[in-house]
Design a protein around this motif. Structure first.
Motif, PDB file in Angstrom:
ATOM      1  N   THR A  29       2.278   6.450  -7.009  1.00  0.00           N
ATOM      2  CA  THR A  29       1.257   7.385  -7.501  1.00  0.00           C
ATOM      3  C   THR A  29       1.713   8.828  -7.323  1.00  0.00           C
ATOM      4  O   THR A  29       1.567   9.655  -8.224  1.00  0.00           O
ATOM      5  CB  THR A  29      -0.076   7.160  -6.755  1.00  0.00           C
ATOM      6  OG1 THR A  29      -0.465   5.805  -6.921  1.00  0.00           O
ATOM      7  CG2 THR A  29      -1.152   8.082  -7.282  1.00  0.00           C
ATOM      8  N   ARG A  30       2.285   9.142  -6.162  1.00  0.00           N
ATOM      9  CA  ARG A  30       2.750  10.506  -5.893  1.00  0.00           C
ATOM     10  C   ARG A  30       3.895  10.883  -6.838  1.00  0.00           C
ATOM     11  O   ARG A  30       3.923  11.983  -7.403  1.00  0.00           O
ATOM     12  CB  ARG A  30       3.211  10.627  -4.438  1.00  0.00           C
ATOM     13  CG  ARG A  30       3.592  12.039  -4.025  1.00  0.00           C
ATOM     14  CD  ARG A  30       3.924  12.125  -2.539  1.00  0.00           C
ATOM     15  NE  ARG A  30       4.982  11.230  -2.127  1.00  0.00           N
ATOM     16  CZ  ARG A  30       6.284  11.536  -2.171  1.00  0.00           C
ATOM     17  NH1 ARG A  30       6.674  12.691  -2.624  1.00  0.00           N
ATOM     18  NH2 ARG A  30       7.182  10.667  -1.765  1.00  0.00           N
ATOM     19  N   ILE A  50       0.845  -1.208   0.000  1.00  0.00           N
ATOM     20  CA  ILE A  50       0.000   0.000   0.000  1.00  0.00           C
ATOM     21  C   ILE A  50       0.878   1.255   0.000  1.00  0.00           C
ATOM     22  O   ILE A  50       0.645   2.196  -0.771  1.00  0.00           O
ATOM     23  CB  ILE A  50      -0.972  -0.014   1.197  1.00  0.00           C
ATOM     24  CG1 ILE A  50      -2.017  -1.124   1.010  1.00  0.00           C
ATOM     25  CG2 ILE A  50      -1.660   1.343   1.358  1.00  0.00           C
ATOM     26  CD1 ILE A  50      -2.903  -1.351   2.219  1.00  0.00           C
ATOM     27  N   VAL A  51       1.876   1.291   0.850  1.00  0.00           N
ATOM     28  CA  VAL A  51       2.776   2.445   0.914  1.00  0.00           C
ATOM     29  C   VAL A  51       3.515   2.606  -0.413  1.00  0.00           C
ATOM     30  O   VAL A  51       3.667   3.720  -0.936  1.00  0.00           O
ATOM     31  CB  VAL A  51       3.762   2.305   2.096  1.00  0.00           C
ATOM     32  CG1 VAL A  51       4.872   3.338   2.009  1.00  0.00           C
ATOM     33  CG2 VAL A  51       3.030   2.420   3.416  1.00  0.00           C
ATOM     34  N   SER A  52       3.951   1.520  -0.984  1.00  0.00           N
ATOM     35  CA  SER A  52       4.638   1.582  -2.277  1.00  0.00           C
ATOM     36  C   SER A  52       3.705   2.125  -3.368  1.00  0.00           C
ATOM     37  O   SER A  52       4.110   2.939  -4.203  1.00  0.00           O
ATOM     38  CB  SER A  52       5.142   0.193  -2.688  1.00  0.00           C
ATOM     39  OG  SER A  52       6.123  -0.256  -1.793  1.00  0.00           O
ATOM     40  N   ALA A  53       2.460   1.673  -3.355  1.00  0.00           N
ATOM     41  CA  ALA A  53       1.487   2.146  -4.349  1.00  0.00           C
ATOM     42  C   ALA A  53       1.261   3.647  -4.202  1.00  0.00           C
ATOM     43  O   ALA A  53       1.227   4.386  -5.205  1.00  0.00           O
ATOM     44  CB  ALA A  53       0.172   1.396  -4.213  1.00  0.00           C
ATOM     45  N   PHE A  54       1.113   4.137  -2.975  1.00  0.00           N
ATOM     46  CA  PHE A  54       0.938   5.576  -2.755  1.00  0.00           C
ATOM     47  C   PHE A  54       2.174   6.351  -3.209  1.00  0.00           C
ATOM     48  O   PHE A  54       2.063   7.426  -3.815  1.00  0.00           O
ATOM     49  CB  PHE A  54       0.633   5.878  -1.285  1.00  0.00           C
ATOM     50  CG  PHE A  54      -0.784   5.596  -0.885  1.00  0.00           C
ATOM     51  CD1 PHE A  54      -1.846   6.077  -1.626  1.00  0.00           C
ATOM     52  CD2 PHE A  54      -1.049   4.839   0.247  1.00  0.00           C
ATOM     53  CE1 PHE A  54      -3.146   5.816  -1.247  1.00  0.00           C
ATOM     54  CE2 PHE A  54      -2.345   4.575   0.632  1.00  0.00           C
ATOM     55  CZ  PHE A  54      -3.410   5.055  -0.117  1.00  0.00           C
ATOM     56  N   THR A  55       3.342   5.818  -2.919  1.00  0.00           N
ATOM     57  CA  THR A  55       4.588   6.485  -3.310  1.00  0.00           C
ATOM     58  C   THR A  55       4.713   6.551  -4.826  1.00  0.00           C
ATOM     59  O   THR A  55       5.064   7.594  -5.391  1.00  0.00           O
ATOM     60  CB  THR A  55       5.802   5.755  -2.706  1.00  0.00           C
ATOM     61  OG1 THR A  55       5.666   5.707  -1.289  1.00  0.00           O
ATOM     62  CG2 THR A  55       7.093   6.453  -3.077  1.00  0.00           C
TER      63      THR A  55
END
Length: 93
Positions: A23-24, A16-21
């Motif tokens: 995306t950002r 999840i953190v990787s996906a948010f990173t």
């Protein structure tokens, strides 16, 4: 909670953190690309305007040259006529 459950939860949180990173970072890259594209378009518009100005200047110079050529042709005809009159005057002496 056993170790397997903790490992699965940490893995899911990591994804999840990787996906948010990702995306950002993608949004930041898109923003930078947009800024570069806008700057390039602005520079191209500036160059295009300069080329148009040069084209107008060349056209004006061509018109001036055409006018000068016409005047030179008239002067040459006038000189030719004057030479004939001078020749006629010299023959009459």
């Amino acid at each position: 909670m056993d170790n397997v459950t903790i490992g699965v939860i940490c893995s899911v949180l990591g994804v999840i953190v990787s996906a948010f990173t990702i995306t950002r970072l993608y949004k930041q890259d898109t923003k930078k690309d947009t800024e570069v594209s806008t700057e390039l378009k602005t520079q191209l518009n500036y160059i295009s305007k300069g080329v148009d100005d040069i084209r107008l200047d060349i056209k004006a110079q061509a018109n001036k040259i055409d006018a000068i050529v016409e005047r030179v042709t008239r002067v040459e005809e006038s000189i030719k006529s004057a030479h004939h009159r001078i020749d006629n005057l010299e023959e009459g002496k």
